[in-house]
Design an enzyme around this catalytic site. Sequence first.
Site, PDB file in Angstrom:
ATOM      1  N   CYS A 289     114.368  68.200  -4.896  1.00  0.00           N
ATOM      2  CA  CYS A 289     115.720  68.662  -4.587  1.00  0.00           C
ATOM      3  C   CYS A 289     116.814  67.626  -4.910  1.00  0.00           C
ATOM      4  O   CYS A 289     117.128  67.435  -6.075  1.00  0.00           O
ATOM      5  CB  CYS A 289     115.783  69.142  -3.145  1.00  0.00           C
ATOM      6  SG  CYS A 289     117.154  70.273  -2.845  1.00  0.00           S
TER       7      CYS A 289
ATOM      8  N   HIS B 245     110.642  71.975  -0.999  1.00  0.00           N
ATOM      9  CA  HIS B 245     110.349  71.091   0.126  1.00  0.00           C
ATOM     10  C   HIS B 245     109.154  71.674   0.855  1.00  0.00           C
ATOM     11  O   HIS B 245     108.563  72.653   0.428  1.00  0.00           O
ATOM     12  CB  HIS B 245     111.526  71.087   1.106  1.00  0.00           C
ATOM     13  CG  HIS B 245     112.781  70.489   0.588  1.00  0.00           C
ATOM     14  ND1 HIS B 245     112.999  69.129   0.546  1.00  0.00           N
ATOM     15  CD2 HIS B 245     113.926  71.066   0.140  1.00  0.00           C
ATOM     16  CE1 HIS B 245     114.228  68.913   0.096  1.00  0.00           C
ATOM     17  NE2 HIS B 245     114.812  70.067  -0.167  1.00  0.00           N
TER      18      HIS B 245
HETATM   19  N1  LIG Z   1     117.736  69.927   0.023  1.00  0.00           N
HETATM   20  C1  LIG Z   1     118.357  69.002  -0.699  1.00  0.00           C
HETATM   21  O1  LIG Z   1     117.815  67.977  -1.085  1.00  0.00           O
HETATM   22  C2  LIG Z   1     119.819  69.243  -0.928  1.00  0.00           C
HETATM   23  C3  LIG Z   1     120.325  68.713  -2.238  1.00  0.00           C
HETATM   24  C4  LIG Z   1     121.818  68.911  -2.438  1.00  0.00           C
HETATM   25  N2  LIG Z   1     122.526  68.148  -1.473  1.00  0.00           N
HETATM   26  C5  LIG Z   1     122.178  70.382  -2.463  1.00  0.00           C
HETATM   27  O2  LIG Z   1     122.577  70.954  -1.473  1.00  0.00           O
HETATM   28  O3  LIG Z   1     122.049  70.992  -3.492  1.00  0.00           O
END
Ligand SMILES: NC(=O)CC[C@H](N)C(=O)O
EC number: 6.3.5.13
Length: 255
Positions: A93, A191
Site C-alpha cells: 500500500c 494488507h
Molecule cells: N493503507 C495505506 O497504506 C494507505 C496508503 C495511502 N495513505 C492511501 O490512502 O492511499
Amino acid sequence: MELCIAHLFPELLNLYGDGGNIICMQKRCEWRDISVQVNPVHCGDKVDFTHTDIIFVGGGTDREQKIVCGELLAAKQQLRDYVEAGGVLLAVCGGYQLLGHNYLLGNELVEGVGVIDLKTERGEGRLIGNVMIESAICEMPIVGYENHGGRTYLGDCEPLGKVTSAGGYGNNGQDGYEGVHYKNVIGTYLHGPLLPKNPQVCDYLLKTALSRRYGSDFAFPELDDTVENEANLYMQERLRDNVVNKMQVSARGKS
Ligand SMILES: NC(=O)CC[C@H](N)C(=O)O
C-alpha cells in the site's frame, strides 16, 4: 542457510498488521531450519543493501508517507541498484505507492523513488474492503484487505494479478488490475497482513531470495499449511457470500 531481511521504517509504515509479514517470513524460515536476521531501518539510518536478501516496506497514512518520503529519496540509488540487480522486495500500500514516480495528493506532489514505472493520485473516497486476486506467482487466489485513497496507474510494468469477480478494487478500481510485479519486486494494496494467509506468496519470496543467494539447488521442504489454507479459503468464502448477498439484494430490488 540464512536470509537477511531489511524492514524499512517499521514505526511509521505499519498499517493493518503489516509487520506480521515479517513474522510470517521468519516463522516459515525457522520451520525449515533457515536462520533469519531482521534489520529494521529507522529514519536517519544510513542504508546499505549489500547483504540484504529481502526488503519489506509496509503501508502508512498520507502523513507518515510524507515523513518517510525524504528518507526513501536519500536511499533512491541504493534501492534502484538493489531492484535492478534482482533483489527481492515486498511493498504494501503506502510503501508500494512510494516505489513509483510520485503520489499526487490534491495540489501536493509527493515524490516517490521511481524504481518502478507507476504513478498514484488521490481519488475521491477510499477504496475499502476485502479483495481476492488471481496471480501468476501462485496457484491459490491471493486474499487480503485494502483501504486506500490513492489510485495507482501502471506504466511499463506488469500487475501482480487480476481482481476476481469475488470482489475488490485493486490498483484504481477501474482497470481490474492489482499490484505490480517487476523483476523480483512485488507491490500490492493487500494488507491483512498479506503473507500469513497467502503462504504461497511468502514461499515465492523466500525461494526467490534463497536462489539469488545459493543458486537453484537448495532444500526447501514443504510445510503443513492446513491452517493457513483454511484462513485463505475462509476469506474466499466470505467474499463469495458477499457477492451472493449483493445479487440477492439487487434481485429483490427488481421484484
Ligand atoms: N493503507 C495505506 O497504506 C494507505 C496508503 C495511502 N495513505 C492511501 O490512502 O492511499
